[in-house]
Design a protein around this motif. Sequence first.
Motif, short mmCIF file in Angstrom:
data_model
loop_
_atom_site.label_atom_id
_atom_site.label_comp_id
_atom_site.label_asym_id
_atom_site.label_seq_id
_atom_site.Cartn_x
_atom_site.Cartn_y
_atom_site.Cartn_z
N THR B 6 -6.18 -34.22 33.63
CA THR B 6 -6.45 -34.42 32.22
C THR B 6 -5.20 -34.52 31.37
N HIS B 7 -4.05 -34.66 32.00
CA HIS B 7 -2.86 -34.61 31.15
C HIS B 7 -2.75 -35.77 30.19
N TYR B 8 -3.51 -36.83 30.42
CA TYR B 8 -3.55 -37.92 29.44
C TYR B 8 -4.86 -37.93 28.64
N ILE B 9 -5.73 -36.98 28.88
CA ILE B 9 -7.06 -37.02 28.26
C ILE B 9 -7.31 -35.73 27.49
N PRO B 10 -7.21 -35.79 26.18
CA PRO B 10 -7.28 -34.54 25.41
C PRO B 10 -8.71 -34.11 25.04
N ILE B 11 -9.68 -34.40 25.86
CA ILE B 11 -11.04 -33.95 25.60
C ILE B 11 -11.33 -32.79 26.55
N THR B 12 -11.58 -31.63 25.99
CA THR B 12 -11.83 -30.46 26.83
C THR B 12 -13.32 -30.39 27.22
N ASP B 13 -13.63 -29.51 28.14
CA ASP B 13 -15.03 -29.31 28.51
C ASP B 13 -15.88 -28.96 27.29
N ALA B 14 -15.33 -28.09 26.46
CA ALA B 14 -16.08 -27.67 25.27
C ALA B 14 -16.30 -28.85 24.33
N ASP B 15 -15.26 -29.67 24.15
CA ASP B 15 -15.42 -30.87 23.32
C ASP B 15 -16.54 -31.74 23.88
N ARG B 16 -16.51 -31.92 25.18
CA ARG B 16 -17.45 -32.83 25.81
C ARG B 16 -18.89 -32.38 25.56
N GLN B 17 -19.09 -31.09 25.71
CA GLN B 17 -20.44 -30.57 25.46
C GLN B 17 -20.86 -30.80 24.02
N ALA B 18 -19.96 -30.51 23.10
CA ALA B 18 -20.29 -30.68 21.68
C ALA B 18 -20.56 -32.14 21.36
N MET B 19 -19.82 -33.01 21.96
CA MET B 19 -19.97 -34.44 21.66
C MET B 19 -21.26 -34.99 22.28
N LEU B 20 -21.56 -34.56 23.48
CA LEU B 20 -22.82 -35.00 24.10
C LEU B 20 -23.99 -34.57 23.24
N GLN B 21 -23.90 -33.34 22.76
CA GLN B 21 -24.97 -32.83 21.91
C GLN B 21 -25.11 -33.67 20.64
N ALA B 22 -23.98 -33.98 20.03
CA ALA B 22 -24.02 -34.81 18.82
C ALA B 22 -24.63 -36.17 19.12
N ILE B 23 -24.31 -36.71 20.27
CA ILE B 23 -24.84 -38.03 20.65
C ILE B 23 -26.33 -37.93 20.97
N GLY B 24 -26.72 -36.76 21.46
CA GLY B 24 -28.13 -36.59 21.78
C GLY B 24 -28.46 -36.88 23.22
#
Lengths: 448, 448, 489, 489
Positions: B6-24
Amino acid sequence: MEAGMTHYIPITDADRQAMLQAIGVETIEDLFVDVPASHRFPPLELPPPLSEPELMAELNRLSEANAHNRKYSIFLGAGAYNHFVPAAVDQIIRRGEYYTAYTPYQPEISQGTLQAIFEYQSLICALTGMEIANASHYDGATALAESAIMALNVVRNRRKIVVARSVNPQYRAVLRTYMQGLDVEIVGDENPGATIADALAQVDDHTALLIVQNPDFLGRIHDLRGLGAQVQARGALLAVHFDPIALGLFQTPAEAGADIATGEGQPLGLGLAFGGPYLGIFTTRQKYVHKIAGRIVGVTKDVDGRMAYVLTLRAREQDIRRERATSNICTNQGLMALASAVYMSLMGKRGMRAVAEITYHRAHYAAQRISELTGYRVLADQPFFREFVVQCPRPVAEINAALREQGIIGGYDLSADEPHLGHAMLVAVTEMNTPAEIDRFVAALAAI
Amino acid sequence: MEAGMTHYIPITDADRQAMLQAIGVETIEDLFVDVPASHRFPPLELPPPLSEPELMAELNRLSEANAHNRKYSIFLGAGAYNHFVPAAVDQIIRRGEYYTAYTPYQPEISQGTLQAIFEYQSLICALTGMEIANASHYDGATALAESAIMALNVVRNRRKIVVARSVNPQYRAVLRTYMQGLDVEIVGDENPGATIADALAQVDDHTALLIVQNPDFLGRIHDLRGLGAQVQARGALLAVHFDPIALGLFQTPAEAGADIATGEGQPLGLGLAFGGPYLGIFTTRQKYVHKIAGRIVGVTKDVDGRMAYVLTLRAREQDIRRERATSNICTNQGLMALASAVYMSLMGKRGMRAVAEITYHRAHYAAQRISELTGYRVLADQPFFREFVVQCPRPVAEINAALREQGIIGGYDLSADEPHLGHAMLVAVTEMNTPAEIDRFVAALAAI
Amino acid sequence: NEEPPIFTYSQPGKIGVNLPAAGVAPTPLPDDLLRQDDLAGFPELTEPEVIRHFTRISQRNYAIDTGFYPLGSCTMKYNPKLHEEAARLPGFAGAHPLQDEALSQGALQLMYELQNYLGEISGFAAVSLQPAAGAQGELTGILVFRACHLDRGDTQRTEVLVPDSAHGTNPATAAMAGLKVVEVKSDARGNVDLDDLKAKLSPRTAGMMLTNPNTLGLFEEHIVEICRLVHDAGGLMYGDGANFNAILGIAKPGELGFDFMHYNLHKTFTTPHGGGGPGSGAVGCTAELAPYLPGPRVRQREDGGYEFFTPEKSIGRMKAFHGNFGMLVRAWTYIRSMGAAGLREVSETAVLNANYVRVMLKDIYPQAIDRICMHEVVLRGQIAGAPKDVRTLDIAKRLIDYGFHPPTIYFPLIVPEALMIEPTETESKQTLDHFIATMRRIAGEAVETPDVLHAAPTKAPVRRLDEVRAARQPILRYDPAAIARLQGE
Amino acid sequence: NEEPPIFTYSQPGKIGVNLPAAGVAPTPLPDDLLRQDDLAGFPELTEPEVIRHFTRISQRNYAIDTGFYPLGSCTMKYNPKLHEEAARLPGFAGAHPLQDEALSQGALQLMYELQNYLGEISGFAAVSLQPAAGAQGELTGILVFRACHLDRGDTQRTEVLVPDSAHGTNPATAAMAGLKVVEVKSDARGNVDLDDLKAKLSPRTAGMMLTNPNTLGLFEEHIVEICRLVHDAGGLMYGDGANFNAILGIAKPGELGFDFMHYNLHKTFTTPHGGGGPGSGAVGCTAELAPYLPGPRVRQREDGGYEFFTPEKSIGRMKAFHGNFGMLVRAWTYIRSMGAAGLREVSETAVLNANYVRVMLKDIYPQAIDRICMHEVVLRGQIAGAPKDVRTLDIAKRLIDYGFHPPTIYFPLIVPEALMIEPTETESKQTLDHFIATMRRIAGEAVETPDVLHAAPTKAPVRRLDEVRAARQPILRYDPAAIARLQGE
C-alpha cells in the motif's frame, strides 16, 4: 574571453567595461589596490581546467576506484550503516528550493525550510520520547560532545564527565578534542571491558554528566531503565547516545530517564557517502530549552494571524551571544535533517518498526550461522541489535582481504580499539543484506 | 493488509469500510457486478512482488548487464549519438512540477509547461531558420512520416512521395508503415547509391513531397541550396530531415528552401537511453500553420492584460476534429522538448557552434587516422560531419566483436542496409570521444 | 497555498516504503528491552503524500535557484549542477567510510588532491578536510594554537584578540576553547586600529582571529603589519575564511602572514548551503602548525597509492570519519572546473559586482566606510528625508515584495542600520541593475509612502511574524493542542 | 512572479557549458556548406541563468506532485520516485539502442519480461512495446487489422466502428489508416446501443474500437456480446486501453473478446505524463494477429539469452529503435513492485475512490448515467438554482482557486456540461473529502455568488486567457515586436 571559463559567470566583457566605468576605475586590477603590491596576484599552481565531459569522466574514474554498495555486500558498520535509502528522499533534497537556500533567517520567504525542520524536530521527539530537539549538529560524535558542553553549563561547578567504554571510540576521541581547553576530567573508559555499571560507579559529586551508548559500540542492547534516576540522584545528568533505527523496537532514551539524548542520523536515509555529510541529532528536556545549542524552529503567527514557522530562542546563539554563547555552531546539517524527516515520514510507525525487526532477525540469523562455523566464536551473551562481535581464527585484516575477493566488505576490525578481544570482528547486518547474501558471507568465512 | 502493498495507495482499511458504506455496497467486489461473472477476477500469473531494496538490486543487475557510455567508448551512431548531457538538463526535467504534470489544457495553472514549450518552439525556429515548430512528435522517424501526411494534405490530389535513398533506413521503414493505408506511392530509394539528384529526378507532377536528409544517413553533408525552388517548381514540397547538432555549423533547412524540416532531437541533451524517449522535431512555414499536426503554444493575454501562454489553433487536433484530423497525435514528447530547450539554452550560440566544430574536427581526425591503416578505406569523397563510412578488411560483426573486448563499441554495420559497400562500418565521433580514445580505437582497429 | 504539518495526514496503517520480509527464521525479541509506546505520535503516510507535502512546502522557500540572494558574508553563489551529479556517483555516495583503504583509492586521491589545491590557493603548507563547518574550522584552529603554545611550554597564552567587526562565531569559538576574548577596535577606515591592537597584545596573547577582507567588505590595508605585530608578541594569526571568495588568485593568506585559516567550502567553493548546512570547514596552516592538525589526513605513499594518517601531535578528531566527504567532491570538482585563471576571474568578478552595486547605491544608502570594497559592500539604511521609523528592517522586508532576498542586516554590529550586500560573481549585470533600481525605488517609497515599507512583505507566503510569541510560548514540536490555542488567539 | 522569455536574458558572449577544446589538428570547414546567419536569434546564457529561469517557471505549473489532479480519462496517478532512479541507471540511460545484443542482455530481458507481464495482465498472447503513445498504439492496431484482412484476401473491409462516446484519437486513427469511421450510438444506460451496432455491422466492417470501461466511466455490460457480434460480422475488436486502470485483475480484455489493445504505460503503469509526454503505447493482441505486430519484439533464445526479432508479416516499424525504453523500465518496475494482488488493489481502490466521489456529489451534480461507475465518474455541471450562465467551465476554473486541478470537462461529447472526474487510487479519503466539500461549496457559490465563478480563477499565476487572440493573431515563436504589440493593446 576563453570558452569554458565563464559558464558560471554571467558578466560579459561589455558588462565589465561598463561597470568599471561606472565605478570610475580603468581596470579590474585597480579594485585591488588595498592588497599589498608585493603579495598581489600570486600565481596559482593548479592543474589546467577540465571541460565538463572530461570532468565527469575523471569523476567517474575516481568513483569506480572505490568499492561501493552497488558492487559489494557490506557487513561493515561501526557507526555508519548500509540501510535502504528510498528514492523519494533524494527527489526531495535535490530540489533547488531546499538545497540552494541559506539558513532561514528571513522567515517570510523560508517557510519551506522552517516547516521541514520543525517537522524534523517533531519526528525526532516522537522517535526518542524526548521533549525537544534542535535543528541538528554535524554528526553523532559532535552532538555527543555538545552534550558534555551543555551539561557543564547546566550543572555548574562540576568538571568531570564520565563516559562508558562502550561508547564509539571515535566519539570518545571527539569528546576529548572538544573538552581539551575546558579544564574537564574525562573518565570511565579506561579499562577494556568496563561496563555501564562500572561507569555509573564513577559518577560522583564532581560529575556533571554520564554518557552511555545504547545499543553500544559492540552492538549490545542494554536495559537502562532507572539509570537516569540513579545519575540524577548524584546531581549529574545522563546522556544517552542512541541509534535511530534501533528505536523502531527498543527502549527510548526517555525511558532510560536521559536528560540529553544524541544520535547519529546517518541511517535515516542519508546513505554511506564515505562518512559524510551525516546528521547529529540532539534532544533534551523542555526545561533545558535555554541551554541547548544550535538552531531551533518554533511555531508562531504572522500579522494576519496565519500560522507560521520561525527560528526562535535565538538569544542562545553565537551571532547574538558571541563569547557568552556555549557553542559556536552556525552552519549545521539542515539538508540532512530534511532528508531524515522525509525518510521518517515515509517509514512511519510501521516502517520504523519493520526496518528494526528485519535488521534484528537477519543479524541474529547471521550470528547463528557464523557461530556454527569451526574456528569462529560469536560473543552473544548479551542481547544485540544489528552488530555483534565475532572472534576469528585469524587476524581480521587477513579475513577481510579474502572476503574482498568475493565482493564482500567484512566487519570492523576491533584489534586496535579492543585488543583484549583477540582477532575480533564487529559484524553489521541490515535489511540490505539478504538471507542469500548472508549465506554467501558465511560460506566465504567458512572457506577462509 | 500486507506491508508493502500500500505504499502508493493511501486508502486504509478503515477508509475503505467507510467509503463502501457511503456508496451503499457491502464489499469492493460489489462494485464490479457489471463485469461478466465468468470473466471477473481472473488470476494474474505474475512474479511475487519485490520490496524496494530487492527491486533496486534487480534493476541494478539488469542495468549492469548492458554496455553503457560510462564503461565503453562509443563510436556507434546511425541515428542516436553519444553527445554530452549537461547535468542541468536532468536537474530541471526531474522537477515534479514538470514531469508529473499533464498536457497543459488548463493554461492558468500550466504556464510553466507552456512557456517552456513556447521557448522550445522558438529555439527550434532559430536553430533551423524555419518559421514555426510544433511541440514535438515521438521521434525523428515519426516526424518525418508526419511530413508526408502534411504534404498530402497541402498538395491535394497527389499521391506520390519521393524519398532519397540516403535517408535513414529505419525512417524510410516508418514512412512506409504510416503510408500503408493511404494509397500512396513511395519511390526514390530503390537503388543502392542513388543520389539526391536521382531522387529529385523522380519528382514529377504526381509528387507531393521530396524527402531528403542532411547530413544523410552515411554522414555526408550536401549543399541543398536551390533544392526547394526546384521541387516547388514541380508543384511539390521539400522536406529536409536535419541533425540539430550539425546546424551549429552547417546549412539550415530554411537555406535549402525546405517547406518542412524534421529532426531527431536526441542529441540535444537527451542521452542514449537505449533508443528512447527521444524527440521528433517538426517545423514548417507560417503559411502551413493550419496544416501542421500536434500541439502548438502561442502567446496571448489574460483578462488582466498579463502576457500568458496557451495551446492554440486547437481546431487542428484530434480531440476536436476527430476523424477529420490529419494526425491522431495526442501524447507527444513534451518533457524531452523541455530537456532540449534547457540544452539549447545552456549551449547557446557559442556552444552549439562549438559542439559542432569539436565533433567535426574529431571525426575528421578519426577518419584521417583510420584511412592510414592498412586494409581500411574511408569513403570521404564528399564532405561529412560526424559520421563516415569505413570499408573494412573483414566483416564488421567480427571487428566489432574484437573491439568489444577492448571496451569499445564500434560503428554501425552497414552490410544489411547497404550491401553494395562491402564490409562497411559507419563510424560516429562526437565531442565525447577524446583524441586519446580515438587513438585507442584506431590502434584497436589496426590490431584486428 | 498553506500546507498543514505532515502529521495531519497520518492515518493508522499507512506506510510509504515497500520493505522486504525478514526471510529468515525469527529470533525472539527481548521483551524487557522493547520500547513501550509503539512510537506514539509518529505519523503514518504513503509515498505520494510525503512527496506532495515536501514539494508543496519547498515552494514556500526562496533559494539561489529561484532568485538573487545578496546576503552579505554568506556568499550565496550559484551551485553548479554537475557537482550534484558528481557527489551522487555510486563510488562516492555508496562507499563506507571504514572500508579498507585499498578499496577507497578514488576517494583518497580526491581528498589528497583537494588538500593540495586548497593549500596552493591559500599559500598554506598543510590542509585538513575534517571540520564540518566554518565554526568547527575555527575551533580547530584555536585548539591548534593552544596546543602549539602548550607544546612550547608556553602556558600563559589565554587570550584571543577579535576585532569588534568580527563574526559571532569568532568570540564564541575562543570561549569554547577555554580562552578569553579581547576585543580590538576598528579605525575610521574600517581597518583594525593598530594602536588598539598594540595596546592589547601581550604575553597572554594566544593569537588573533581576523577576517580579511573584513566584515565591512574591506581589505585590511595593514594586514602584513598586523600579522607581524601579533607574531612579534608571540601570538598566531587565525584567518576566518568566510570572505575568501574575494581573493582567489588575488592574495594568499599564508603569504600575507596568517598561520591558519578555514575554508568555507559552502561559500567560496560552491557547495550548496542546504537551507543551513551541511557545509565544510576545511582548514589550512603553516608547516609549523601542521603536526597539530586533526586527523585523518591523506598522504601519498611511495608506491603512488594513498593512505590516511594522523599528524604526530594532533589535537585529535573533530568529528567521526573524514569530514563531509560529499562537500569535498563538489569543491574538488569546482577547482578542477575553474583552474587558476577561472578562480581569479571568480574573485575579480565578485569584487567588480560589489563595487558596481556600491557606486550605484551609495548616494542614497550611505556607505559605512567610503572605500573601494571587496566582494561585498556595507551600506546604511538611512535614507535622507525618510521618517525615522523607517528602518533597515523595513527596507529588507520591502525587497521581498519585489522578489529579492534581503541583504544581511544589522551586521557588522559596529555599523548602525547596516545593509551588507554580497552579490557574488554568479549574478548578471541585468540582475544587479534590477536590484539597484529596486533599492532606489524603495528609497523613494521610504520618503513618500513609508507605511508600505512597514507593512512589507505582503507578497510572501506569510507576512511579518510574531517572534516574541514564538520565544515566550515556544512550540517546538508538533502539538495539536498548542497549535489550536495559537490559532484561537 | 512573472518570468520573461529566456531570450531576454541573452547577452553576446555568454555560454552555459564548459566544452573541451577539439584537441586535434583542425580540418578546414567546407565554406560553401556553412550556415550564413551565425545562429541569429539563438540566446546566450550561463548555467545559473538557465537554471533559475526554468526553476521559476516550473513553479507556475500544477502537477501531481503538488496537488490532486482528477482529470478524467488521463489517470493522473502518482509517479513513484524509485522509477525515476531506475530509469537513470547507467546501463539504461547510457546504452546505445544499436549496440550488439550481446551487450544489451539486461535491457532485452527487461523488455521480454514486460511483454510477458503485459500479456498476462490483459489476456493477450503477444505484445509489442514499440508504439510511443496510445494514439500510436491505436494506429498500430488498425494497421494490423487492415493487414490481417488483406492477408486473408478480404479487401472490402474499409470501415471502423466507433462509439459516439469515444476519445478523439479513435476516429482520427481510423482516418489516418485510410479507413472510414462509422459512429455507433450509446444507449440510455451508457452502453453501446446493440441495435445500432447490429445495423452498422457489415462486410465492410474492418473492426470496432471500444474503450472499456468506456468514457462514461461505465463497464460495457454487453461486452461479450459486442465482441461476438463484431466477430460474427468478420470484424476485429480493438480495445482502447486508456481506462485499463479500472480492471487490473478484474477482467482481461483478451478473455472478454478483444483482439487487440494498447496500454498507456503513462496512465495505468505510472510512467509520468511529462507535461504532455513522453508516454508509451505498447500493444497486445491475440496469437492470430501476432504475426502482424511491429518489430522488433524480444524473444528468448534456447540458450536462455534474449534477442530481437521481427514478426513474419509485420506491418513494419512504428518508430525508430525499440520504443520509449525509459518508460518501459518504469512500467516493468511498477509491475514487479505491485505483483498480482497489488495490481488488483490498484483497480479496486481506483474504482472505490470514483464511486465515493460519485455518491457524495451526485445529489448536486447529476450523474450522466446513474450507475455504479468504474475508475471515473461523469457528472453534469448543472446545478439546481444556479443561473444559466454558470457553466461547467466556471466550476472548473473556480476549483483552481481552491487549489485543485479541474476535472476533464465537456467530454464525453454526448454528455451536456460534462465533468469527468478520475480520482485514481493514489489519493487519500482525506483529499477526496476535501475535494467533495469544495465542489459542494462551489455549487453554493454558483447559486449565491455566481460572479465569483465567472471571475475565477483569481489565485492562479494568470487569469482566464484570450484564446481567440492567440488563434487569430498567432505568436508561435519569440518575437519581441509582436509581444510588444500584444502588451500595448
